[in-house]
Design an enzyme around this catalytic site. Structure first.
Site, PDB file in Angstrom:
ATOM      1  N   GLU A   1       0.818  -1.170   0.072  1.00  0.00           N
ATOM      2  CA  GLU A   1      -0.214   0.072   0.203  1.00  0.00           C
ATOM      3  C   GLU A   1       0.926   1.297  -0.005  1.00  0.00           C
ATOM      4  O   GLU A   1       1.909   1.186   0.722  1.00  0.00           O
ATOM      5  CB  GLU A   1      -0.758   0.278   1.228  1.00  0.00           C
ATOM      6  CG  GLU A   1      -2.143  -0.817   1.243  1.00  0.00           C
ATOM      7  CD  GLU A   1      -3.016  -0.519   2.335  1.00  0.00           C
ATOM      8  OE1 GLU A   1      -3.960  -1.509   2.556  1.00  0.00           O
ATOM      9  OE2 GLU A   1      -2.787   0.364   3.052  1.00  0.00           O
TER      10      GLU A   1
ATOM     11  N   CYS B   1       2.442   8.686   1.916  1.00  0.00           N
ATOM     12  CA  CYS B   1       2.730   7.796   3.108  1.00  0.00           C
ATOM     13  C   CYS B   1       3.325   6.493   2.451  1.00  0.00           C
ATOM     14  O   CYS B   1       2.502   5.674   1.633  1.00  0.00           O
ATOM     15  CB  CYS B   1       1.272   7.462   3.850  1.00  0.00           C
ATOM     16  SG  CYS B   1       1.649   6.447   5.274  1.00  0.00           S
TER      17      CYS B   1
ATOM     18  N   CYS C   1       4.184  -7.030   8.006  1.00  0.00           N
ATOM     19  CA  CYS C   1       4.656  -6.051   9.173  1.00  0.00           C
ATOM     20  C   CYS C   1       5.035  -7.230  10.233  1.00  0.00           C
ATOM     21  O   CYS C   1       3.844  -7.946  10.469  1.00  0.00           O
ATOM     22  CB  CYS C   1       4.093  -4.890   9.880  1.00  0.00           C
ATOM     23  SG  CYS C   1       4.651  -4.240  11.029  1.00  0.00           S
TER      24      CYS C   1
ATOM     25  N   CYS D   1       1.139  -5.269  15.938  1.00  0.00           N
ATOM     26  CA  CYS D   1       0.365  -4.410  16.931  1.00  0.00           C
ATOM     27  C   CYS D   1      -1.205  -4.684  16.961  1.00  0.00           C
ATOM     28  O   CYS D   1      -1.604  -4.901  15.765  1.00  0.00           O
ATOM     29  CB  CYS D   1       0.506  -3.185  16.510  1.00  0.00           C
ATOM     30  SG  CYS D   1       2.373  -2.293  16.648  1.00  0.00           S
TER      31      CYS D   1
ATOM     32  N   CYS E   1      -3.599  -2.657  14.501  1.00  0.00           N
ATOM     33  CA  CYS E   1      -3.351  -2.509  13.106  1.00  0.00           C
ATOM     34  C   CYS E   1      -3.770  -3.500  12.189  1.00  0.00           C
ATOM     35  O   CYS E   1      -3.225  -4.734  12.318  1.00  0.00           O
ATOM     36  CB  CYS E   1      -1.576  -2.224  12.995  1.00  0.00           C
ATOM     37  SG  CYS E   1      -0.976  -1.854  11.474  1.00  0.00           S
TER      38      CYS E   1
ATOM     39  N   GLY F   1       4.743  -1.932   7.573  1.00  0.00           N
ATOM     40  CA  GLY F   1       6.201  -2.400   7.836  1.00  0.00           C
ATOM     41  C   GLY F   1       6.726  -1.536   9.076  1.00  0.00           C
ATOM     42  O   GLY F   1       6.327  -0.397   9.228  1.00  0.00           O
ATOM     43  N   GLU F   2       7.665  -2.011   9.743  1.00  0.00           N
ATOM     44  CA  GLU F   2       8.614  -1.402  10.748  1.00  0.00           C
ATOM     45  C   GLU F   2       9.985  -0.878   9.897  1.00  0.00           C
ATOM     46  O   GLU F   2      10.848  -1.814   9.737  1.00  0.00           O
ATOM     47  CB  GLU F   2       9.076  -2.246  11.870  1.00  0.00           C
ATOM     48  CG  GLU F   2       9.985  -1.881  12.891  1.00  0.00           C
ATOM     49  CD  GLU F   2       9.793  -0.348  13.238  1.00  0.00           C
ATOM     50  OE1 GLU F   2      10.731   0.439  12.737  1.00  0.00           O
ATOM     51  OE2 GLU F   2       8.805  -0.064  14.027  1.00  0.00           O
TER      52      GLU F   2
ATOM     53  N   SER G   1       9.152   6.804  10.864  1.00  0.00           N
ATOM     54  CA  SER G   1       7.939   6.279  12.197  1.00  0.00           C
ATOM     55  C   SER G   1       8.465   4.888  12.658  1.00  0.00           C
ATOM     56  O   SER G   1       8.353   3.884  11.663  1.00  0.00           O
ATOM     57  CB  SER G   1       6.667   6.541  11.978  1.00  0.00           C
ATOM     58  OG  SER G   1       5.604   6.364  12.910  1.00  0.00           O
TER      59      SER G   1
ATOM     60  N   SER H   1       5.905   5.605  17.680  1.00  0.00           N
ATOM     61  CA  SER H   1       4.572   5.371  17.756  1.00  0.00           C
ATOM     62  C   SER H   1       4.313   4.685  19.204  1.00  0.00           C
ATOM     63  O   SER H   1       4.827   3.522  19.516  1.00  0.00           O
ATOM     64  CB  SER H   1       4.043   4.238  17.072  1.00  0.00           C
ATOM     65  OG  SER H   1       4.105   4.848  15.532  1.00  0.00           O
TER      66      SER H   1
ATOM     67  N   HIS I   1       1.652   5.640  21.847  1.00  0.00           N
ATOM     68  CA  HIS I   1       0.445   4.909  21.991  1.00  0.00           C
ATOM     69  C   HIS I   1      -0.035   4.364  23.463  1.00  0.00           C
ATOM     70  O   HIS I   1      -1.046   3.683  23.663  1.00  0.00           O
ATOM     71  CB  HIS I   1       0.347   3.645  21.052  1.00  0.00           C
ATOM     72  CG  HIS I   1       0.343   3.821  19.757  1.00  0.00           C
ATOM     73  ND1 HIS I   1       0.187   5.212  19.068  1.00  0.00           N
ATOM     74  CD2 HIS I   1       0.924   3.172  18.701  1.00  0.00           C
ATOM     75  CE1 HIS I   1       0.546   5.255  17.912  1.00  0.00           C
ATOM     76  NE2 HIS I   1       1.143   4.113  17.525  1.00  0.00           N
TER      77      HIS I   1
ATOM     78  N   ASN J   1      -8.889   5.092  14.208  1.00  0.00           N
ATOM     79  CA  ASN J   1      -9.641   4.812  12.900  1.00  0.00           C
ATOM     80  C   ASN J   1     -10.015   3.452  12.998  1.00  0.00           C
ATOM     81  O   ASN J   1      -9.229   2.378  12.467  1.00  0.00           O
ATOM     82  CB  ASN J   1      -8.807   5.182  11.540  1.00  0.00           C
ATOM     83  CG  ASN J   1      -9.585   4.866  10.305  1.00  0.00           C
ATOM     84  OD1 ASN J   1     -11.065   4.816  10.262  1.00  0.00           O
ATOM     85  ND2 ASN J   1      -9.001   4.414   9.147  1.00  0.00           N
TER      86      ASN J   1
ATOM     87  N   CYS K   1      -3.724   2.026   8.115  1.00  0.00           N
ATOM     88  CA  CYS K   1      -2.568   1.237   7.467  1.00  0.00           C
ATOM     89  C   CYS K   1      -3.053  -0.368   7.174  1.00  0.00           C
ATOM     90  O   CYS K   1      -3.335  -1.008   8.082  1.00  0.00           O
ATOM     91  CB  CYS K   1      -1.420   1.326   8.194  1.00  0.00           C
ATOM     92  SG  CYS K   1      -0.088   0.500   7.405  1.00  0.00           S
TER      93      CYS K   1
END
Length: 342
Positions: A94, A107, A114, A118, A121, A161-162, A191, A214, A216, A290, A333
């Protein structure tokens, strides 16, 4: 099979491309022409580059620029465009083009899937396949730029991804995005959810980028619930590494904080977060969640978001609220990829 980085032209500098054309029997000035067609005109194959002799282009069929194909594109009511791009090996990633009156932000993804998993996600729910090569990252920016017909001004590594798990290719891509595509380093943002030793490894590159973590969560227990890797990277150590990053680079750290209703958005969470960040060169981005179908978390009310922001401001913490774009086009994402891969 994925196309190896060394087999493609995208990501090479002007001097590297000049050497390449000379090795192919072309005069040196063709290097600059190739460079311009790659990074300014968005050529997707050597056959597009009409200033080169046709016969020579046809003879170079085995040499690949390294561009992807647009597999699917959705456009939201706010003009945000979300793309599924098909790579050379058929895998799908994406990328998102986010326009405003003054800028066009992309983005980008740094991995196919990933590994961080998380809990909130959509990408993390889909597992991990492989790292992206630098040219596959650069391609995302050029794809959006070509489609919108305007120059990209900002790039955020906040897609699939990270980034710190693919640091060599991410750093290579950043340098090319800066030097070849022509986007200022301070308009580029990496990020991360945070990984032991990786933040300081990034700092050693002395990149003049924006660095976002991130976070959170305001305490270790909540962070472990949301981010499995937090079990191996205590919040206190993460924040200590962030402080060291500031010392090493002279650049502040931005903390991304997704607000999840009833989970991490209570007044005590705001107070805990403020205590962690006192005396720290930081900025906090609050992001109302979201929702995705794969998780049960809910978006907090506007009043709860406003209260959380106000509590941080009262503690002299620099803070802003960042609302998701493209909410009617699978904005989260990994959300579009997950829905189209079913």
């Amino acid at each position: 099979m994925a196309i190896k980085e060394k087999e493609v032209l995208l990501g090479k500098s002007l001097s590297e491309l000049t050497t390449w054309v000379e090795n192919q029997g072309q005069p040196a000035y063709r290097g600059k022409q190739l460079y311009q067609w790659l990074y300014e005109k968005g050529a997707t194959s050597l056959m597009d580059i009409t200033v080169f002799p046709k016969q020579w282009r046809e003879n170079q069929a085995e040499n690949i620029i390294g561009r992807s194909q647009v597999h699917y594109c959705s456009t939201a009511s706010d003009r945000t465009r979300k793309y599924l791009l098909k790579l050379a090996d058929g895998l799908i990633i994406e990328t998102v083009g986010i326009p405003t009156d003054k800028r066009l932000t992309v983005c980008v993804s740094s991995q196919v899937g990933c590994i961080m998993a998380c809990d909130f996600c959509a990408t993390g729910k889909g597992g991990f396949t492989r790292n992206l090569y630098a040219h596959e990252i650069i391609d995302q920016i050029l794809t959006v730029q070509n489609d919108f017909g305007e120059r990209v001004s900002n790039v955020v590594f906040m897609g699939m991804g990270e980034p710190l798990l693919n640091l060599p290719q991410v750093v290579k891509a950043i340098k090319s995005i800066n030097e070849d595509v022509g986007i200022g380093a301070r308009s580029l943002t990496i990020s991360t959810v945070g990984l032991p030793n990786k933040i300081l490894e990034l700092a050693q590159h002395k990149l003049q980028i924006t660095f976002a973590v991130s976070l959170h969560a305001s305490n270790q227990a909540v962070r472990e619930k949301l981010i499995p890797s937090a079990n191996h990277y205590p919040l206190e150590q993460l924040l200590a590494d962030c402080r060291e990053y500031v010392k090493m680079t002279g650049r502040r750290v931005t903390f991304e904080y997704i607000l999840l209703s009833g989970v991490n958005d209570l007044p005590q969470h705001a107070q805990e977060l403020a205590q962690h960040l006192h005396g720290f060169q930081t900025h906090v981005n609050l992001i109302p969640y979201n929702p995705i179908s794969e998780a049960d978390y809910q978006r907090p009310s506007p009043e709860r978001v406003s209260q959380f922001k106000k509590l941080l401001q009262q503690e002299k913490i620099a803070v802003s609220v960042r609302y998701s774009r493209g909410l009617d086009a699978d904005a989260a994402c990994g959300q579009l990829r997950a829905s189209k891969m079913k």
